[in-house]
Design an enzyme around this catalytic site. Structure first.
Site, PDB file in Angstrom:
ATOM      1  CE  LYS A  37      40.584  46.903  40.886  1.00  0.00           C
ATOM      2  NZ  LYS A  37      39.756  46.389  39.773  1.00  0.00           N
TER       3      LYS A  37
ATOM      4  NE  ARG B 218      36.976  43.379  45.214  1.00  0.00           N
ATOM      5  CZ  ARG B 218      37.992  43.136  44.391  1.00  0.00           C
ATOM      6  NH1 ARG B 218      39.214  43.352  44.741  1.00  0.00           N
ATOM      7  NH2 ARG B 218      37.746  42.665  43.197  1.00  0.00           N
TER       8      ARG B 218
ATOM      9  NE  ARG C  64      43.161  39.637  34.396  1.00  0.00           N
ATOM     10  CZ  ARG C  64      42.615  40.227  35.440  1.00  0.00           C
ATOM     11  NH1 ARG C  64      43.111  41.371  35.879  1.00  0.00           N
ATOM     12  NH2 ARG C  64      41.581  39.702  36.047  1.00  0.00           N
TER      13      ARG C  64
ATOM     14  NE  ARG D 214      42.487  37.122  38.315  1.00  0.00           N
ATOM     15  CZ  ARG D 214      42.187  38.327  38.790  1.00  0.00           C
ATOM     16  NH1 ARG D 214      43.096  39.296  38.776  1.00  0.00           N
ATOM     17  NH2 ARG D 214      41.004  38.575  39.292  1.00  0.00           N
TER      18      ARG D 214
ATOM     19  NE  ARG E 155      36.591  38.914  38.824  1.00  0.00           N
ATOM     20  CZ  ARG E 155      37.503  38.945  37.852  1.00  0.00           C
ATOM     21  NH1 ARG E 155      37.484  38.032  36.891  1.00  0.00           N
ATOM     22  NH2 ARG E 155      38.429  39.866  37.853  1.00  0.00           N
TER      23      ARG E 155
HETATM   24  P1  AP5 Z   1      44.089  44.850  34.983  1.00  0.00           P
HETATM   25  O1  AP5 Z   1      45.000  45.991  35.157  1.00  0.00           O
HETATM   26  O2  AP5 Z   1      44.590  43.498  35.348  1.00  0.00           O
HETATM   27  O3  AP5 Z   1      42.666  45.144  35.677  1.00  0.00           O
HETATM   28  P2  AP5 Z   1      42.254  45.245  37.196  1.00  0.00           P
HETATM   29  O4  AP5 Z   1      41.417  46.462  37.371  1.00  0.00           O
HETATM   30  O5  AP5 Z   1      43.453  45.116  38.083  1.00  0.00           O
HETATM   31  O6  AP5 Z   1      41.272  43.993  37.270  1.00  0.00           O
HETATM   32  P3  AP5 Z   1      41.201  42.702  38.228  1.00  0.00           P
HETATM   33  O7  AP5 Z   1      40.397  41.668  37.487  1.00  0.00           O
HETATM   34  O8  AP5 Z   1      42.551  42.270  38.706  1.00  0.00           O
HETATM   35  O9  AP5 Z   1      40.357  43.250  39.378  1.00  0.00           O
HETATM   36  P4  AP5 Z   1      39.512  42.493  40.363  1.00  0.00           P
HETATM   37  O10 AP5 Z   1      39.204  43.607  41.252  1.00  0.00           O
HETATM   38  O11 AP5 Z   1      38.358  41.728  39.870  1.00  0.00           O
HETATM   39  O12 AP5 Z   1      40.453  41.297  40.858  1.00  0.00           O
HETATM   40  P5  AP5 Z   1      41.274  41.060  42.201  1.00  0.00           P
HETATM   41  O13 AP5 Z   1      42.486  40.296  41.847  1.00  0.00           O
HETATM   42  O14 AP5 Z   1      41.408  42.324  42.970  1.00  0.00           O
HETATM   43  O15 AP5 Z   1      43.615  44.845  33.442  1.00  0.00           O
HETATM   44  C1  AP5 Z   1      42.728  43.858  32.952  1.00  0.00           C
HETATM   45  C2  AP5 Z   1      43.083  43.531  31.500  1.00  0.00           C
HETATM   46  O16 AP5 Z   1      42.858  44.689  30.692  1.00  0.00           O
HETATM   47  C3  AP5 Z   1      44.549  43.139  31.257  1.00  0.00           C
HETATM   48  O17 AP5 Z   1      44.589  42.168  30.253  1.00  0.00           O
HETATM   49  C4  AP5 Z   1      45.213  44.437  30.770  1.00  0.00           C
HETATM   50  O18 AP5 Z   1      46.310  44.172  29.921  1.00  0.00           O
HETATM   51  C5  AP5 Z   1      44.050  45.086  30.008  1.00  0.00           C
HETATM   52  N1  AP5 Z   1      44.095  46.546  30.066  1.00  0.00           N
HETATM   53  C6  AP5 Z   1      44.396  47.343  31.125  1.00  0.00           C
HETATM   54  N2  AP5 Z   1      44.312  48.639  30.784  1.00  0.00           N
HETATM   55  C7  AP5 Z   1      43.924  48.661  29.472  1.00  0.00           C
HETATM   56  C8  AP5 Z   1      43.651  49.713  28.535  1.00  0.00           C
HETATM   57  N3  AP5 Z   1      43.750  51.004  28.906  1.00  0.00           N
HETATM   58  N4  AP5 Z   1      43.262  49.373  27.292  1.00  0.00           N
HETATM   59  C9  AP5 Z   1      43.145  48.056  26.913  1.00  0.00           C
HETATM   60  N5  AP5 Z   1      43.402  47.019  27.752  1.00  0.00           N
HETATM   61  C10 AP5 Z   1      43.774  47.323  29.011  1.00  0.00           C
HETATM   62  O19 AP5 Z   1      40.262  40.141  43.034  1.00  0.00           O
HETATM   63  C11 AP5 Z   1      39.999  38.804  42.674  1.00  0.00           C
HETATM   64  C12 AP5 Z   1      39.090  38.155  43.737  1.00  0.00           C
HETATM   65  O20 AP5 Z   1      39.756  38.165  45.025  1.00  0.00           O
HETATM   66  C13 AP5 Z   1      37.762  38.870  43.984  1.00  0.00           C
HETATM   67  O21 AP5 Z   1      36.763  38.464  43.069  1.00  0.00           O
HETATM   68  C14 AP5 Z   1      37.449  38.421  45.430  1.00  0.00           C
HETATM   69  O22 AP5 Z   1      36.960  37.111  45.477  1.00  0.00           O
HETATM   70  C15 AP5 Z   1      38.828  38.439  46.080  1.00  0.00           C
HETATM   71  N6  AP5 Z   1      39.156  39.740  46.686  1.00  0.00           N
HETATM   72  C16 AP5 Z   1      40.190  40.562  46.333  1.00  0.00           C
HETATM   73  N7  AP5 Z   1      40.185  41.678  47.098  1.00  0.00           N
HETATM   74  C17 AP5 Z   1      39.140  41.554  47.942  1.00  0.00           C
HETATM   75  C18 AP5 Z   1      38.597  42.394  48.956  1.00  0.00           C
HETATM   76  N8  AP5 Z   1      39.142  43.598  49.254  1.00  0.00           N
HETATM   77  N9  AP5 Z   1      37.500  41.967  49.634  1.00  0.00           N
HETATM   78  C19 AP5 Z   1      36.932  40.770  49.365  1.00  0.00           C
HETATM   79  N10 AP5 Z   1      37.392  39.931  48.399  1.00  0.00           N
HETATM   80  C20 AP5 Z   1      38.489  40.315  47.702  1.00  0.00           C
END
Ligand code: AP5
Length: 220
Positions: free
Chosen positions: A13, A88, A127, A160, A171
């Site tokens: 994402k 979410r 990552r 992270r 997660r």
């Molecule tokens: P990346 O693009 O970083 O993946 P992502 O989908 O953004 O994954 P996240 O881990 O950031 O999502 P998340 O939803 O768990 O975390 P968030 O920060 O929102 O890619 C991942 C890796 O893969 C990278 O190394 C990249 O290089 C690689 N990659 C990408 N595309 C690729 C491809 N095609 N091929 C190979 N490799 C590839 O949330 C963190 C925490 O915050 C949550 O757990 C929760 O506690 C809190 N939080 C955030 N939002 C909310 C909400 N709305 N409600 C409640 N709690 C929340």
């Protein structure tokens, strides 16, 4: 366009929305990045969020909804935005619909990125992220030119603390229990577009661009 990039942790994402924001000139709004910034600043929001994030749990809906309500009223969202990591839960999806309705807006398209669990775990354990511009790298799939240093802004890369395998599995479980049901919400609204998120980043971006072009011309 008002967009949501949806999918499990590690689906890409952040990677894809960072590219799409450049192409369309609309801001990427990542709730995860906002919460991590609040945590670093040790603000009341950051201290509240910390205990949930470190255990791979969701921060309470009320906290996230008021954070997003504030953010979406900012001027830079007038031409459109990309939501990354929000909504979410079904409660967040309903609240988003209401807050946008109050501004005379709606979501145009939800891009749902699908990747299998073992690939997600491999992506997240490897990552690394830029502490300044937030660009995501992977130690094997997309390493920076110089180890530990961002290609774009030369800032330091970090891992992270929720990217440890045990927390990643938690997660992913939370995603299945709480977040996946949101897919049906947007299916019913007829704005969901699901894509296979495995394969080269550039190819996935092409698929997304095609979908957005088609949506902006008024057909899916
Ligand atoms: P990346 O693009 O970083 O993946 P992502 O989908 O953004 O994954 P996240 O881990 O950031 O999502 P998340 O939803 O768990 O975390 P968030 O920060 O929102 O890619 C991942 C890796 O893969 C990278 O190394 C990249 O290089 C690689 N990659 C990408 N595309 C690729 C491809 N095609 N091929 C190979 N490799 C590839 O949330 C963190 C925490 O915050 C949550 O757990 C929760 O506690 C809190 N939080 C955030 N939002 C909310 C909400 N709305 N409600 C409640 N709690 C929340």
């Amino acid at each position: 366009m008002n967009l949501i990039f949806f999918g499990p942790p590690g689906a890409g994402k952040g990677t894809q929305s960072q590219q799409v924001q450049q192409i369309y000139g609309i801001p990427q709004i990542s709730t995860g990045d906002m919460l991590r910034e609040a945590r670093t600043a040790k603000s009341p929001l950051g201290l509240e969020a910390e205990k949930f994030m470190s255990e791979g749990k969701l921060v309470p809906d009320s906290v996230i909804v008021s954070l997003m309500d504030e953010r979406l009223k900012q001027k830079d969202c007038n031409k459109g935005f990309i939501l990354d990591g929000f909504p979410r839960t079904l409660e967040q999806a309903s609240a988003l619909k209401e807050m946008l309705k109050a501004q005379g807006k709606k979501i145009d398209c939800v891009v749902n990125i699908e990747v299998n669990e073992e690939e997600l775990v491999a992506r997240l354990t490897g990552r690394r992220q830029c502490e300044k511009c937030k660009k995501a790298y992977h130690v094997l799939y997309s390493p920076p030119k110089q180890e530990g240093v961002c290609d774009v802004c030369a800032s330091k890369l970090f891992q992270r603390d929720d990217d440890q395998e045990r927390t990643i599995r938690q997660r992913l479980k939370v995603y299945v229990d709480k977040t996946q049901p949101v897919i049906n919400f947007y299916k019913q609204e007829k704005i969901l577009e699901s894509i296979n998120g495995s394969g080269e980043v550039a190819l996935i971006l092409k698929k997304i661009e095609k979908i957005l072009e088609s949506r902006s011309q008024g057909h899916s």
